[in-house]
Design an enzyme around this catalytic site. Structure first.
Site, PDB file in Angstrom:
ATOM      1  N   MET A  27      18.877   7.158  26.357  1.00  0.00           N
ATOM      2  CA  MET A  27      20.094   7.964  26.281  1.00  0.00           C
ATOM      3  C   MET A  27      20.749   8.053  27.668  1.00  0.00           C
ATOM      4  O   MET A  27      21.602   8.908  27.904  1.00  0.00           O
ATOM      5  CB  MET A  27      19.785   9.353  25.734  1.00  0.00           C
ATOM      6  CG  MET A  27      19.205   9.286  24.314  1.00  0.00           C
ATOM      7  SD  MET A  27      19.441  10.783  23.367  1.00  0.00           S
ATOM      8  CE  MET A  27      18.548  11.967  24.350  1.00  0.00           C
TER       9      MET A  27
ATOM     10  N   HIS B  85      12.332   5.509  32.868  1.00  0.00           N
ATOM     11  CA  HIS B  85      13.078   4.478  32.134  1.00  0.00           C
ATOM     12  C   HIS B  85      12.893   3.110  32.801  1.00  0.00           C
ATOM     13  O   HIS B  85      12.671   2.098  32.125  1.00  0.00           O
ATOM     14  CB  HIS B  85      14.576   4.786  32.145  1.00  0.00           C
ATOM     15  CG  HIS B  85      14.978   6.050  31.459  1.00  0.00           C
ATOM     16  ND1 HIS B  85      15.513   7.118  32.138  1.00  0.00           N
ATOM     17  CD2 HIS B  85      14.954   6.416  30.146  1.00  0.00           C
ATOM     18  CE1 HIS B  85      15.811   8.091  31.276  1.00  0.00           C
ATOM     19  NE2 HIS B  85      15.470   7.699  30.064  1.00  0.00           N
TER      20      HIS B  85
ATOM     21  N   GLY C 260       8.245   5.293  25.870  1.00  0.00           N
ATOM     22  CA  GLY C 260       7.399   6.037  26.806  1.00  0.00           C
ATOM     23  C   GLY C 260       6.481   7.014  26.095  1.00  0.00           C
ATOM     24  O   GLY C 260       6.895   7.698  25.158  1.00  0.00           O
TER      25      GLY C 260
ATOM     26  N   ASP D  79       7.300  10.838  25.156  1.00  0.00           N
ATOM     27  CA  ASP D  79       7.720  11.330  23.839  1.00  0.00           C
ATOM     28  C   ASP D  79       6.694  10.851  22.808  1.00  0.00           C
ATOM     29  O   ASP D  79       6.931   9.910  22.043  1.00  0.00           O
ATOM     30  CB  ASP D  79       9.128  10.829  23.521  1.00  0.00           C
ATOM     31  CG  ASP D  79      10.139  11.345  24.525  1.00  0.00           C
ATOM     32  OD1 ASP D  79      10.563  12.493  24.392  1.00  0.00           O
ATOM     33  OD2 ASP D  79      10.477  10.616  25.477  1.00  0.00           O
TER      34      ASP D  79
ATOM     35  N   GLN E  82       7.510  10.653  19.065  1.00  0.00           N
ATOM     36  CA  GLN E  82       8.493   9.583  18.846  1.00  0.00           C
ATOM     37  C   GLN E  82       7.798   8.216  18.765  1.00  0.00           C
ATOM     38  O   GLN E  82       8.156   7.370  17.943  1.00  0.00           O
ATOM     39  CB  GLN E  82       9.515   9.596  19.988  1.00  0.00           C
ATOM     40  CG  GLN E  82      10.502   8.440  19.979  1.00  0.00           C
ATOM     41  CD  GLN E  82      11.621   8.693  20.977  1.00  0.00           C
ATOM     42  OE1 GLN E  82      12.554   9.417  20.694  1.00  0.00           O
ATOM     43  NE2 GLN E  82      11.524   8.088  22.153  1.00  0.00           N
TER      44      GLN E  82
ATOM     45  N   VAL F   3       5.693   8.428  33.479  1.00  0.00           N
ATOM     46  CA  VAL F   3       5.885   8.420  34.936  1.00  0.00           C
ATOM     47  C   VAL F   3       6.174   9.852  35.381  1.00  0.00           C
ATOM     48  O   VAL F   3       6.993  10.546  34.767  1.00  0.00           O
ATOM     49  CB  VAL F   3       7.028   7.468  35.335  1.00  0.00           C
ATOM     50  CG1 VAL F   3       7.284   7.526  36.836  1.00  0.00           C
ATOM     51  CG2 VAL F   3       6.713   6.045  34.897  1.00  0.00           C
TER      52      VAL F   3
HETATM   53  P1  AMP Z   1      15.432   9.038  26.688  1.00  0.00           P
HETATM   54  O1  AMP Z   1      16.548   8.476  27.511  1.00  0.00           O
HETATM   55  O2  AMP Z   1      14.975  10.388  27.141  1.00  0.00           O
HETATM   56  O3  AMP Z   1      15.706   8.947  25.205  1.00  0.00           O
HETATM   57  O4  AMP Z   1      14.178   8.105  26.936  1.00  0.00           O
HETATM   58  C1  AMP Z   1      14.244   6.727  26.692  1.00  0.00           C
HETATM   59  C2  AMP Z   1      12.854   6.145  26.725  1.00  0.00           C
HETATM   60  O5  AMP Z   1      12.274   6.372  28.004  1.00  0.00           O
HETATM   61  C3  AMP Z   1      11.922   6.783  25.695  1.00  0.00           C
HETATM   62  O6  AMP Z   1      11.081   5.785  25.145  1.00  0.00           O
HETATM   63  C4  AMP Z   1      11.155   7.757  26.533  1.00  0.00           C
HETATM   64  O7  AMP Z   1       9.875   8.064  26.007  1.00  0.00           O
HETATM   65  C5  AMP Z   1      11.033   7.005  27.835  1.00  0.00           C
HETATM   66  N1  AMP Z   1      10.766   7.935  28.922  1.00  0.00           N
HETATM   67  C6  AMP Z   1      11.427   9.087  29.212  1.00  0.00           C
HETATM   68  N2  AMP Z   1      10.863   9.716  30.258  1.00  0.00           N
HETATM   69  C7  AMP Z   1       9.793   8.954  30.622  1.00  0.00           C
HETATM   70  C8  AMP Z   1       8.787   9.081  31.632  1.00  0.00           C
HETATM   71  N3  AMP Z   1       8.757  10.103  32.483  1.00  0.00           N
HETATM   72  N4  AMP Z   1       7.857   8.108  31.718  1.00  0.00           N
HETATM   73  C9  AMP Z   1       7.862   7.055  30.860  1.00  0.00           C
HETATM   74  N5  AMP Z   1       8.782   6.889  29.892  1.00  0.00           N
HETATM   75  C10 AMP Z   1       9.732   7.820  29.775  1.00  0.00           C
END
Ligand code: AMP
Length: 293
Positions: free
Chosen positions: A40, A47, A157, A160, A163, A186
């Protein structure tokens, strides 16, 4: 000088920025194996770790940036969700992303759109219970992104955790032709899981936020010293959270990693410790997975 120039030119190789489904479908055949990272936006090192993994494992890496309205409830933060497309594109260019898909809302949800993907069972608990309709929105948009971009592998990641379970189940149940790869969470140096929503925190709230990771670590320690009782492990997390005045717990969980049901006692299947905590107006989630034997 010459050398610097050459390496710079290598780093800024062409990155396709694509806004429409038709354009993505036109470009897709130029790439063989493709790794997709759905996001997003408002990108951070979490990311980027997914993109690096996609690049390492696939011929090309694609990132989608789309703040998906159907996964937000009306009272949630869709309108104020942080956005910075120029910065995101700069970061993706720097790490050598091949394709970026940035569809406008009307491309994903044109007038008259009325088909949704509902993954049953594993969406009843945890985030699914706290945010009714959330995973229907997630599964729908992820399914659409898969059919649009046709990835060989898709990267998600562990941050979540539910998810990950939902997407894997959808891929299995609908026979979608791709592999789902889960990557580690991370964290900031103080343990706070990276999240676009961390940008909402005031400096004082930011200082309180590592309490989630401290609570998870406390449960892990209890587990490692032999504790297997679900209530005791949940209480361990709750006690740590309770000591932080700015933290308001929504739920703490010690659940089966596959079914996401609360465990009375942890057996050979391992345990997923997870929680949702409000700090001011910001809702943070985090988790720690202890894998089964
Ligand atoms: P989002 O933009 O929050 O929808 O996240 C996009 C992807 O990045 C999802 O698969 C999340 O699980 C992953 N993600 C978000 N934060 C982290 C993190 N701190 N470490 C690893 N993956 C992440």
């Amino acid at each position: 000088m010459h050398h610097v120039l050459r390496s710079t030119q290598y780093a800024i190789r062409h990155m396709h920025i694509i806004e429409t489904i038709a354009d993505f479908r036109r470009v897709r055949p130029q790439f063989g194996s493709l790794g997709l990272v759905p996001t997003m936006g408002y990108l951070h090192a979490g990311h980027l770790s997914l993109v690096q993994r996609a690049k390492a494992e696939c011929g090309a890496a694609a990132v989608s940036i789309f703040v998906n309205p159907t996964q937000f409830a009306p009272h949630e933060d869709f309108n104020r969700y942080p956005r910075d497309m120029e910065r995101d594109l700069g970061l993706l260019r720097e790490i050598g992303t091949d394709l970026v898909f940035t569809p406008p809302m009307s491309e994903i949800y044109p007038p008259g759109f009325s088909t949704y993907v509902e993954v049953e069972g594993v969406t009843d608990t945890l985030e699914g219970a706290a945010r009714p309709g959330h995973f229907r929105g997630v599964a729908t948009v992820v399914c659409k992104l898969f059919t649009i971009t046709q990835p060989t592998r898709a990267y998600f990641g562990q941050k979540d955790a539910q998810q990950c379970v939902v997407v894997k189940k959808m891929v299995r149940d609908l026979n979608l032709p791709l592999d789902v790869i889960i990557c580690p969470t991370v964290r900031e140096p103080d343990g706070l899981a990276m999240s676009s929503r961390n940008a909402y925190l005031t400096p004082e709230q930011r200082r309180a936020a590592p309490v989630l990771h401290r609570a998870l670590s406390a449960a892990q320690q209890r587990y490692e010293s032999g504790e297997r009782n679900g209530d005791t492990l949940r209480a361990t997390m709750q006690t740590v959270l309770h000591a932080e005045a700015l933290a308001e717990t929504q739920y703490v969980s010690a659940a089966d990693p596959l079914t996401l049901r609360e465990l009375d006692s942890v057996g050979t299947g391992g345990v997923l410790f997870s929680m949702a905590v409000r700090i001011g107006n910001t809702r943070l989630i985090d988790n720690l997975l202890i894998e089964g034997e």
